[in-house]
Design a protein around this motif. Sequence first.
Motif, short mmCIF file in Angstrom:
data_model
loop_
_atom_site.label_atom_id
_atom_site.label_comp_id
_atom_site.label_asym_id
_atom_site.label_seq_id
_atom_site.Cartn_x
_atom_site.Cartn_y
_atom_site.Cartn_z
N LEU A 150 0.94 -1.15 0.03
CA LEU A 150 -0.07 -0.15 0.14
C LEU A 150 0.80 1.19 -0.21
CD1 LEU A 150 -2.80 1.18 0.13
CD2 LEU A 150 -2.61 1.10 2.79
N HIS A 151 1.66 1.25 0.68
CA HIS A 151 2.86 2.50 0.96
C HIS A 151 3.55 2.55 -0.66
CE1 HIS A 151 5.80 5.36 2.49
NE2 HIS A 151 6.52 4.75 1.95
N GLU A 152 4.07 1.36 -0.98
CA GLU A 152 4.63 1.73 -2.53
C GLU A 152 3.46 2.12 -3.42
OE1 GLU A 152 6.24 -1.25 -5.90
OE2 GLU A 152 6.37 -2.04 -3.80
N LYS A 153 2.25 1.83 -3.51
CA LYS A 153 1.29 2.19 -4.46
C LYS A 153 1.11 3.82 -4.29
CE LYS A 153 -0.63 -2.23 -5.43
NZ LYS A 153 -1.60 -3.28 -5.34
N MET A 154 1.09 4.07 -2.80
CA MET A 154 0.89 5.74 -2.45
C MET A 154 1.96 6.52 -3.00
SD MET A 154 -2.03 6.41 -0.89
CE MET A 154 -3.28 6.09 -0.22
N GLN A 155 3.17 5.85 -2.87
CA GLN A 155 4.40 6.49 -3.60
C GLN A 155 4.28 6.75 -4.96
OE1 GLN A 155 6.13 8.29 -1.40
NE2 GLN A 155 4.97 7.33 0.11
N ILE A 156 3.79 5.63 -5.51
CA ILE A 156 3.59 5.79 -7.23
C ILE A 156 2.44 6.90 -7.47
CG2 ILE A 156 2.74 4.54 -9.05
CD1 ILE A 156 4.06 1.96 -7.94
N LEU A 157 1.42 6.88 -6.62
CA LEU A 157 0.11 7.78 -6.95
C LEU A 157 0.82 9.29 -6.64
CD1 LEU A 157 -2.70 8.25 -7.54
CD2 LEU A 157 -3.08 7.84 -5.16
N ARG A 158 1.58 9.28 -5.69
CA ARG A 158 2.14 10.78 -5.25
C ARG A 158 3.08 11.12 -6.45
NH1 ARG A 158 6.88 11.78 -1.40
NH2 ARG A 158 6.82 13.90 -0.70
N SER A 159 3.95 10.18 -7.00
CA SER A 159 4.83 10.51 -8.01
C SER A 159 3.98 11.11 -9.46
CB SER A 159 5.70 9.39 -8.23
OG SER A 159 6.51 9.85 -9.43
N ILE A 160 3.22 10.11 -9.56
CA ILE A 160 2.29 10.73 -11.13
C ILE A 160 1.42 11.80 -10.86
CG2 ILE A 160 0.23 9.76 -12.27
CD1 ILE A 160 1.01 6.83 -11.66
N THR A 161 0.87 12.25 -9.72
CA THR A 161 0.11 13.41 -9.32
C THR A 161 0.98 14.58 -9.06
OG1 THR A 161 -0.43 12.74 -7.06
CG2 THR A 161 -1.88 11.82 -8.91
N HIS A 162 2.32 14.39 -8.85
CA HIS A 162 3.19 15.38 -8.55
C HIS A 162 2.88 15.98 -7.31
CE1 HIS A 162 4.76 15.15 -12.52
NE2 HIS A 162 3.49 15.25 -13.08
N SER A 163 2.27 15.18 -6.19
CA SER A 163 1.98 15.58 -4.76
C SER A 163 3.25 15.68 -4.21
CB SER A 163 0.89 14.58 -4.35
OG SER A 163 0.86 14.64 -3.15
N HIS A 164 3.10 16.59 -3.00
CA HIS A 164 4.08 16.66 -2.15
C HIS A 164 3.71 16.38 -0.73
CE1 HIS A 164 6.90 18.73 -5.03
NE2 HIS A 164 5.90 19.29 -5.58
N ALA A 165 2.50 15.89 -0.67
CA ALA A 165 1.84 15.61 0.67
C ALA A 165 2.63 14.37 1.21
CB ALA A 165 0.54 15.19 0.45
N LEU A 166 2.45 14.07 2.52
CA LEU A 166 3.28 12.78 3.09
C LEU A 166 2.28 11.83 3.42
CD1 LEU A 166 5.89 14.96 5.16
CD2 LEU A 166 6.36 13.32 2.99
N SER A 167 1.12 12.42 4.06
CA SER A 167 0.10 11.31 4.58
C SER A 167 -0.93 10.98 3.48
CB SER A 167 -0.95 12.01 5.66
OG SER A 167 -1.89 13.01 4.78
#
Length: 161
Positions: free
Chosen positions: A11-28
């Motif tokens: 789940l953490h890995e998928k969140m990091q992929i989502l974060r990268s794709i959406t150019h998000s700087h969020a941590l939670s």
Amino acid sequence: MSRERKKAAALHEKMQILRSITHSHALSSTSIIMDASEYIKELKQKVARLNQEIARGEEATTNSHNKENSFPTVSVETLGHDGFLVNVSSDKSCPVLLVAVLEAFEELGLTVLQATASCADTFRLEAMGGGESQAENVDEDVVRRAVLQAMRNCGAEQQDQ
């Protein structure tokens, strides 16, 4: 590694992929998902704008094809020192259009070496002109303008009749 730890790591890995794709700087995770939601909304707006632009472009193309006096296209390409390759197309044709274009060639001192023409409902001409009689001050632009003028003159004659 326990099953729950593997799920959490995945789940953490998928969140990091989502974060990268959406150019998000969020941590939670919650913030990453909210940023992803905003990103999706932006993409939907871009798609809607592009679809509108495409529709306007298609409408403009359709309208230009439906115009009564469609503008002819003339392209001229220099073939070394030997002459020119001329492509002419128009959605309209008049009985003497081919003659008018060939007379324009003659007035420029160009000899038609080879030509293919269609004068049914539309007008299409591909001609190679040149030869030894070609004047030195004749270039692509001069040929293009002469052919367009001949086509305009032909169109004006047809409207006068």
